[in-house]
Scaffold this motif. Structure first.
Motif, PDB file in Angstrom:
ATOM      1  N   LEU A 157      36.776  44.147  42.331  1.00 51.64           N
ATOM      2  CA  LEU A 157      36.546  45.501  42.475  1.00 51.64           C
ATOM      3  C   LEU A 157      37.657  46.182  41.502  1.00 51.64           C
ATOM      4  O   LEU A 157      37.653  47.258  40.995  1.00 51.64           O
ATOM      5  N   VAL A 158      39.132  45.607  41.936  1.00 51.57           N
ATOM      6  CA  VAL A 158      40.381  46.086  41.276  1.00 51.57           C
ATOM      7  C   VAL A 158      40.254  46.206  39.951  1.00 51.57           C
ATOM      8  O   VAL A 158      40.522  47.112  39.112  1.00 51.57           O
ATOM      9  N   PHE A 159      40.026  44.929  39.193  1.00 50.22           N
ATOM     10  CA  PHE A 159      39.987  44.887  38.043  1.00 50.22           C
ATOM     11  C   PHE A 159      38.918  45.312  37.211  1.00 50.22           C
ATOM     12  O   PHE A 159      38.983  46.030  36.101  1.00 50.22           O
ATOM     13  N   GLY A 160      37.783  45.399  37.964  1.00 44.41           N
ATOM     14  CA  GLY A 160      36.574  46.205  37.374  1.00 44.41           C
ATOM     15  C   GLY A 160      36.890  47.787  37.243  1.00 44.41           C
ATOM     16  O   GLY A 160      36.530  48.445  36.154  1.00 44.41           O
ATOM     17  N   SER A 161      37.447  48.103  38.297  1.00 47.75           N
ATOM     18  CA  SER A 161      37.841  49.790  38.272  1.00 47.75           C
ATOM     19  C   SER A 161      38.747  50.047  37.158  1.00 47.75           C
ATOM     20  O   SER A 161      38.721  51.091  36.420  1.00 47.75           O
ATOM     21  N   VAL A 162      39.751  49.059  36.764  1.00 47.40           N
ATOM     22  CA  VAL A 162      40.697  49.295  35.892  1.00 47.40           C
ATOM     23  C   VAL A 162      40.011  49.243  34.574  1.00 47.40           C
ATOM     24  O   VAL A 162      40.282  50.030  33.562  1.00 47.40           O
ATOM     25  N   LEU A 163      39.079  48.303  34.416  1.00 45.35           N
ATOM     26  CA  LEU A 163      38.263  48.100  33.067  1.00 45.35           C
ATOM     27  C   LEU A 163      37.690  49.433  32.753  1.00 45.35           C
ATOM     28  O   LEU A 163      37.509  49.904  31.631  1.00 45.35           O
ATOM     29  N   ILE A 164      36.948  49.818  33.745  1.00 42.16           N
ATOM     30  CA  ILE A 164      36.089  51.122  33.698  1.00 42.16           C
ATOM     31  C   ILE A 164      36.869  52.084  33.359  1.00 42.16           C
ATOM     32  O   ILE A 164      36.761  53.003  32.362  1.00 42.16           O
TER      33      ILE A 164
ATOM     34  N   PRO B 238      34.270  35.297  54.542  1.00 46.53           N
ATOM     35  CA  PRO B 238      35.537  34.219  54.218  1.00 46.53           C
ATOM     36  C   PRO B 238      36.481  34.779  53.473  1.00 46.53           C
ATOM     37  O   PRO B 238      36.407  35.785  52.528  1.00 46.53           O
ATOM     38  N   GLU B 239      37.700  34.337  53.789  1.00 45.45           N
ATOM     39  CA  GLU B 239      39.078  35.037  53.019  1.00 45.45           C
ATOM     40  C   GLU B 239      38.727  34.780  51.562  1.00 45.45           C
ATOM     41  O   GLU B 239      39.254  35.674  50.754  1.00 45.45           O
ATOM     42  N   GLY B 240      38.302  33.499  51.216  1.00 39.63           N
ATOM     43  CA  GLY B 240      38.169  33.077  49.542  1.00 39.63           C
ATOM     44  C   GLY B 240      37.221  34.189  49.019  1.00 39.63           C
ATOM     45  O   GLY B 240      37.714  34.773  47.947  1.00 39.63           O
ATOM     46  N   LEU B 241      36.084  34.252  49.556  1.00 44.30           N
ATOM     47  CA  LEU B 241      35.153  35.118  49.099  1.00 44.30           C
ATOM     48  C   LEU B 241      35.787  36.695  49.106  1.00 44.30           C
ATOM     49  O   LEU B 241      35.468  37.536  48.010  1.00 44.30           O
ATOM     50  N   GLY B 242      36.393  37.176  50.134  1.00 45.95           N
ATOM     51  CA  GLY B 242      36.611  38.458  50.306  1.00 45.95           C
ATOM     52  C   GLY B 242      37.843  38.709  49.136  1.00 45.95           C
ATOM     53  O   GLY B 242      38.198  39.756  48.647  1.00 45.95           O
ATOM     54  N   ALA B 243      38.793  37.721  48.853  1.00 45.08           N
ATOM     55  CA  ALA B 243      39.696  37.752  47.889  1.00 45.08           C
ATOM     56  C   ALA B 243      39.200  37.970  46.467  1.00 45.08           C
ATOM     57  O   ALA B 243      39.355  38.649  45.906  1.00 45.08           O
ATOM     58  N   ALA B 244      38.083  37.071  46.216  1.00 40.61           N
ATOM     59  CA  ALA B 244      37.121  37.340  44.914  1.00 40.61           C
ATOM     60  C   ALA B 244      36.734  38.701  44.855  1.00 40.61           C
ATOM     61  O   ALA B 244      36.580  39.458  43.744  1.00 40.61           O
ATOM     62  N   VAL B 245      36.160  39.380  46.192  1.00 37.56           N
ATOM     63  CA  VAL B 245      35.618  40.672  45.798  1.00 37.56           C
ATOM     64  C   VAL B 245      36.589  41.627  45.543  1.00 37.56           C
ATOM     65  O   VAL B 245      36.307  42.659  44.701  1.00 37.56           O
ATOM     66  N   MET B 246      37.918  41.581  46.095  1.00 40.91           N
ATOM     67  CA  MET B 246      38.971  42.649  45.835  1.00 40.91           C
ATOM     68  C   MET B 246      39.250  42.484  44.460  1.00 40.91           C
ATOM     69  O   MET B 246      39.564  43.454  43.808  1.00 40.91           O
ATOM     70  N   VAL B 247      39.609  41.423  44.020  1.00 41.38           N
ATOM     71  CA  VAL B 247      39.965  41.243  42.479  1.00 41.38           C
ATOM     72  C   VAL B 247      39.053  41.646  41.749  1.00 41.38           C
ATOM     73  O   VAL B 247      39.317  42.515  40.755  1.00 41.38           O
TER      74      VAL B 247
ATOM     75  N   LEU C 185      47.365  37.080  35.924  1.00 40.82           N
ATOM     76  CA  LEU C 185      47.768  38.040  37.011  1.00 40.82           C
ATOM     77  C   LEU C 185      46.440  37.710  38.199  1.00 40.82           C
ATOM     78  O   LEU C 185      46.540  37.827  39.188  1.00 40.82           O
ATOM     79  N   GLN C 186      45.103  37.999  37.527  1.00 41.68           N
ATOM     80  CA  GLN C 186      44.134  37.711  38.482  1.00 41.68           C
ATOM     81  C   GLN C 186      44.163  36.561  39.108  1.00 41.68           C
ATOM     82  O   GLN C 186      43.435  36.509  40.274  1.00 41.68           O
ATOM     83  N   VAL C 187      44.315  35.567  38.449  1.00 34.55           N
ATOM     84  CA  VAL C 187      44.410  34.129  39.247  1.00 34.55           C
ATOM     85  C   VAL C 187      45.374  34.146  40.261  1.00 34.55           C
ATOM     86  O   VAL C 187      45.319  33.640  41.382  1.00 34.55           O
ATOM     87  N   LEU C 188      46.676  34.660  39.888  1.00 36.02           N
ATOM     88  CA  LEU C 188      47.710  34.602  40.850  1.00 36.02           C
ATOM     89  C   LEU C 188      47.222  35.561  42.175  1.00 36.02           C
ATOM     90  O   LEU C 188      47.515  35.333  43.295  1.00 36.02           O
ATOM     91  N   LEU C 189      46.695  36.693  41.916  1.00 34.82           N
ATOM     92  CA  LEU C 189      46.214  37.633  42.891  1.00 34.82           C
ATOM     93  C   LEU C 189      45.154  36.914  43.661  1.00 34.82           C
ATOM     94  O   LEU C 189      45.377  37.134  45.054  1.00 34.82           O
ATOM     95  N   TYR C 190      44.191  36.063  43.250  1.00 37.21           N
ATOM     96  CA  TYR C 190      43.354  35.661  44.062  1.00 37.21           C
ATOM     97  C   TYR C 190      43.878  34.653  44.976  1.00 37.21           C
ATOM     98  O   TYR C 190      43.466  34.722  46.135  1.00 37.21           O
ATOM     99  N   PHE C 191      44.901  33.829  44.595  1.00 41.73           N
ATOM    100  CA  PHE C 191      45.227  32.690  45.237  1.00 41.73           C
ATOM    101  C   PHE C 191      46.325  33.322  46.405  1.00 41.73           C
ATOM    102  O   PHE C 191      46.226  32.745  47.414  1.00 41.73           O
TER     103      PHE C 191
END
Length: 370
Positions: free
Chosen positions: A91-98, A80-89, A181-187
């Motif tokens: 992944l992106v911010f996890g990669s940035v944090l690492i 679903p789009e909601g779950l896919g959006a959460a996965v991408m958020v 930014l995370q919340v806005l990107l997810y929505f």
């Protein structure tokens, strides 16, 4: 025949001289120009003083354009789009944090070493050393002039927040902006398509609905492809820079490669900043003119190859932008929103060009930007 007195005729008062009124069309144009000027001033005022709110929104919007194809691909796989959006958020911010955690140690070491930069440059570069000595002499003379009659210099103590308080405030602001930014990107990723379809559905004219749906699709496709292509190019530029700096023996080569890949999102200015940084690092790390000039000149060669051959060949066919317009856009958004604004300057300019090209009265401006 009787004598009658004939009164002279009364002279009519002269007609007042009045200037002809300007045509109604001219008055209307003047009002329109004045209204447009006030609108532009209000817009600039809002952009500048509302940057704390507008910057996360714009950054989330552009990131959503980049990541939207990934969410669509996950949706086709059954997610679903909601779950896919959460996965991408994540992944992106996890990669940035690492990445930040990995590169934080060498970055902090170089920041702590910065107070020693001037001292080391003073011994390695004679001209700079002489300039520093003259500056110190002028500073001493100025101190003597401003001293009182007893020879004791007046001390002005300005009490302000300590360094720890300033760092804590900045870290707190960064964390808050990242969360927003995370919340806005997810929505934007999860509900952006439905919101856009609902907005277009409110239009009564069918032609307008079709037109703006096509404009939205054009913005989505072109900007996503442009950002994805630039990201891939900058990634390989960062890898090539890191390898070249490692071959030259420059310490923390991965740090300089990451910095080169990130700042290259700012055309013209970004490569110049990285070249200056590499030159300073080379001065602090090597002896001899050949070794000092080798790393920055190698990076200049890489960016020349990328900027004049690789990027125009790949990106130019999809979305060509006027270099003058690009440079002005970087200056404008950098003045408005600082470094994040300079990073977003080119995507914003590309979006504006697509919107201008889609509307007949604004096509000349779109042609000027292209």
């Amino acid at each position: 025949m009787s004598d009658r007195t004939i009164d002279p005729p009364l002279s009519e008062p002269p007609e007042p001289v009045t200037e002809p009124l300007p045509p109604a069309r001219h008055r209307h144009n003047a009002v329109a120009v004045a209204t447009m000027g006030l609108f532009v001033i209000a817009l600039l005022f809002s952009l500048y003083f509302g940057r704390d709110v507008l910057l996360p929104i714009m950054l989330a919007l552009i990131l959503s354009l980049l990541l939207r194809p990934c969410v669509r691909g996950l949706y086709r796989l059954g997610l679903p789009e909601g779950l896919g959006a959460a996965v991408m958020v994540v992944l992106v911010f996890g990669s940035v944090l690492i990445g930040v955690y990995t590169l934080s140690t060498p970055a902090v070491e170089w920041v702590n070493r910065m107070p020693r930069v001037l001292h080391e440059l003073e011994f390695k570069l004679g001209d700079i050393r002489e300039g520093i000595q003259r500056a110190r002499e002028a500073s001493r003379q100025l101190e003597q002039i401003t001293s009182d009659q007893n020879g004791a210099a007046r001390e002005v103590v300005v009490r302000g927040p300590s360094l720890a308080e300033q760092v804590f405030t900045q870290v707190e602001a960064v964390i808050a902006n990242v969360v927003i930014l995370q919340v806005l990107l997810y929505f934007f990723l999860a509900r952006g398509r439905q919101s856009l379809e609902a907005l277009i559905g409110t239009m009564r004219d069918v032609d307008d609905r079709v037109h703006y749906a096509m404009v939205a699709a054009t913005v989505q496709q072109n900007i996503a492809a442009y950002l994805a292509t630039i990201t891939v190019i900058n990634f390989f530029l960062g890898v090539a820079t890191a390898l070249a700096m490692w071959m030259w023996g420059l310490p923390n080569a991965a740090l300089w490669g990451t910095l080169a890949g990130l700042i290259n999102y700012i055309p013209f200015i970004g490569p110049a900043v990285v070249t200056a940084i590499l030159f300073l690092v080379s001065v602090l790390s090597f002896d001899g003119l050949f070794n000092i000039l080798g790393p920055p000149l190698t990076f200049v060669a890489l960016t020349t190859l990328e900027g004049n051959f690789l990027t125009p060949m790949i990106v130019g066919r999809r979305l060509a932008l006027n270099p003058i317009a690009v440079f002005v856009s970087i200056l404008f958004w950098g003045w408005m929103w600082g470094i994040p604004g300079a990073l977003l300057a080119v995507p914003i300019l590309a979006i504006l060009k697509i919107l201008f090209d889609a509307h007949e009265p604004l096509k000349p401006i779109g042609a000027l930007l292209g």
